[in-house]
Design a protein around this motif. Structure first.
Motif, PDB file in Angstrom:
ATOM      1  N   ASP A  25       0.825  -1.211   0.000  1.00  0.00           N
ATOM      2  CA  ASP A  25       0.000   0.000   0.000  1.00  0.00           C
ATOM      3  C   ASP A  25       0.861   1.265   0.000  1.00  0.00           C
ATOM      4  O   ASP A  25       0.593   2.227  -0.725  1.00  0.00           O
ATOM      5  N   PHE A  57      -2.539 -11.239  -4.273  1.00  0.00           N
ATOM      6  CA  PHE A  57      -3.707 -10.597  -3.666  1.00  0.00           C
ATOM      7  C   PHE A  57      -3.382  -9.186  -3.199  1.00  0.00           C
ATOM      8  O   PHE A  57      -4.111  -8.229  -3.502  1.00  0.00           O
ATOM      9  N   HIS A  58      -2.284  -9.028  -2.481  1.00  0.00           N
ATOM     10  CA  HIS A  58      -1.925  -7.698  -1.945  1.00  0.00           C
ATOM     11  C   HIS A  58      -1.755  -6.674  -3.057  1.00  0.00           C
ATOM     12  O   HIS A  58      -2.324  -5.578  -3.003  1.00  0.00           O
ATOM     13  N   SER A 113      -2.646  -6.848  -6.322  1.00  0.00           N
ATOM     14  CA  SER A 113      -3.819  -6.685  -7.182  1.00  0.00           C
ATOM     15  C   SER A 113      -4.914  -5.898  -6.485  1.00  0.00           C
ATOM     16  O   SER A 113      -5.556  -5.033  -7.100  1.00  0.00           O
ATOM     17  N   ARG A 114      -5.148  -6.193  -5.213  1.00  0.00           N
ATOM     18  CA  ARG A 114      -6.177  -5.464  -4.473  1.00  0.00           C
ATOM     19  C   ARG A 114      -5.869  -3.973  -4.423  1.00  0.00           C
ATOM     20  O   ARG A 114      -6.750  -3.133  -4.675  1.00  0.00           O
ATOM     21  N   THR A 115      -4.622  -3.652  -4.124  1.00  0.00           N
ATOM     22  CA  THR A 115      -4.241  -2.250  -3.979  1.00  0.00           C
ATOM     23  C   THR A 115      -4.376  -1.476  -5.281  1.00  0.00           C
ATOM     24  O   THR A 115      -4.947  -0.381  -5.313  1.00  0.00           O
ATOM     25  N   ARG A 167      -8.184  -1.146  -6.659  1.00  0.00           N
ATOM     26  CA  ARG A 167      -8.988  -0.097  -6.034  1.00  0.00           C
ATOM     27  C   ARG A 167      -8.823   1.228  -6.772  1.00  0.00           C
ATOM     28  O   ARG A 167      -9.799   1.927  -7.070  1.00  0.00           O
ATOM     29  N   THR A 169      -7.373 -14.116  -9.751  1.00  0.00           N
ATOM     30  CA  THR A 169      -7.296 -13.081 -10.779  1.00  0.00           C
ATOM     31  C   THR A 169      -8.552 -13.067 -11.642  1.00  0.00           C
ATOM     32  O   THR A 169      -9.037 -12.001 -12.048  1.00  0.00           O
ATOM     33  N   LEU A 228     -11.325 -11.454  -9.525  1.00  0.00           N
ATOM     34  CA  LEU A 228     -11.103 -10.016  -9.497  1.00  0.00           C
ATOM     35  C   LEU A 228     -11.521  -9.392 -10.821  1.00  0.00           C
ATOM     36  O   LEU A 228     -12.188  -8.351 -10.849  1.00  0.00           O
ATOM     37  N   GLU A 277     -15.175  -8.894 -11.000  1.00  0.00           N
ATOM     38  CA  GLU A 277     -15.686  -7.837 -10.129  1.00  0.00           C
ATOM     39  C   GLU A 277     -15.394  -6.432 -10.657  1.00  0.00           C
ATOM     40  O   GLU A 277     -16.189  -5.513 -10.417  1.00  0.00           O
ATOM     41  N   CYS A 304      -8.325  -8.066 -16.114  1.00  0.00           N
ATOM     42  CA  CYS A 304      -7.439  -8.913 -15.308  1.00  0.00           C
ATOM     43  C   CYS A 304      -7.245 -10.251 -16.008  1.00  0.00           C
ATOM     44  O   CYS A 304      -8.215 -10.968 -16.267  1.00  0.00           O
TER      45      CYS A 304
END
Length: 272
Positions: free
Chosen positions: A81, A129-130, A132-134, A137, A176, A179, A182, A190
């Motif tokens: 992050d 995950f870390h 891609s999530r960041t 968003r 992936t 994600l 979504e 993705c």
């Protein structure tokens, strides 16, 4: 439709060598600006100033213009992050993220330690995950972006001695895709690229012979004792082969492709 990536900003993990290094080189060659990260910075920093990578050769990385090098432990969510915040504050919004960082700790399941299982998933799955999530968003808020995860063809076919690696990559592939589903309505794509045997340090570590040519030949021909097919195209991939697939998926040429898993394995898994 342009194949170029002029001016786009990309984050690449696992960038020090192998496929990650090739991805950096290919993206730069197509006009992208790249933030290249690894567990240790892919190039030295001098007095706190970001330096660039020499991604054109195979020797030690040296300082050049064009690529920002930073250390990043993808297993540390706070570090991810913080880095993404810093990148976007100083260099601009990220258009592309490529998850390449990965580890392989081969062992048969009955001999596999809890530590090796956890470490494999920490990088290969949780790290994806870390990151891609960041970035997702931020990309979703802006209405565009592309995320590619470099997985493995081992995610789609059983391999002896590779249960932790294969399972972690399979999890990364499905993560992936979910994600991608979504964030599709927000204009973010993705995809995954799943290499087969590729001439990297990870591949060479699996070889039992110092003769690279004979070791490669055994991979190409396959091994019935381990239920492993050979490679129909008759060659082991070069990291650039994988990087080219990544570059395609993040480009506008792939603007209508998302949630796809592109195998780049010379036909080794015999997928239709």
């Amino acid at each position: 439709m342009s194949a170029g990536l002029d001016g786009r900003l990309a984050l690449v993990t696992g960038a020090s060598r192998g496929i990650g290094r090739a991805v950096v080189a290919t993206l730069v060659a197509q006009g992208a600006r790249v933030v290249a990260t690894d567990i240790e910075a892919p190039a030295e920093r001098n007095g706190g100033t970001h330096h660039a990578l020499d991604v054109t050769g195979t020797g030690p990385l040296t300082v050049r213009d064009g690529v920002t090098s930073r250390a990043l432990d993808v297993t540390d969510a706070t570090a991810v992050d913080t880095l993404v915040d810093e990148v976007e504050d100083t260099l601009g919004p990220l258009d592309i993220a490529v998850n390449v960082a990965g580890v392989l700790r081969p062992a048969h399941v009955v001999d596999l330690t809890d530590k090796d299982w956890a470490a494999t998933f920490a990088v290969n799955t949780t790290g994806v995950f870390h990151v891609s999530r960041t970035v997702a968003r931020r990309m979703a808020e802006r209405g565009h972006g592309s995320i590619v995860t470099v997985a493995s063809n081992a995610a789609g076919i059983p391999r002896t001695g590779m249960a932790a690696y294969a399972a972690s990559k399979a999890a990364a592939v499905m993560f992936t895709k979910c994600l991608g589903l979504e964030v599709a309505a927000s204009g973010v794509r993705c995809n995954t690229v799943s290499p087969g045997s590729t001439l990297t340090d990870m591949q060479r570590a699996l070889w039992t012979s110092d003769d690279e040519e004979s070791a490669a030949r055994r991979v190409i021909e396959g091994d019935a004792s381990t239920y492993r097919t050979g490679i129909p195209l008759g060659r082991i991939a070069d990291p650039a082969d994988i990087a080219d697939a990544v570059a395609f998926l993040v480009s506008d040429r792939a603007r209508h492709i998302t949630m796809h898993d592109l195998y780049v394995d010379g036909g080794a898994t015999l997928r239709a």
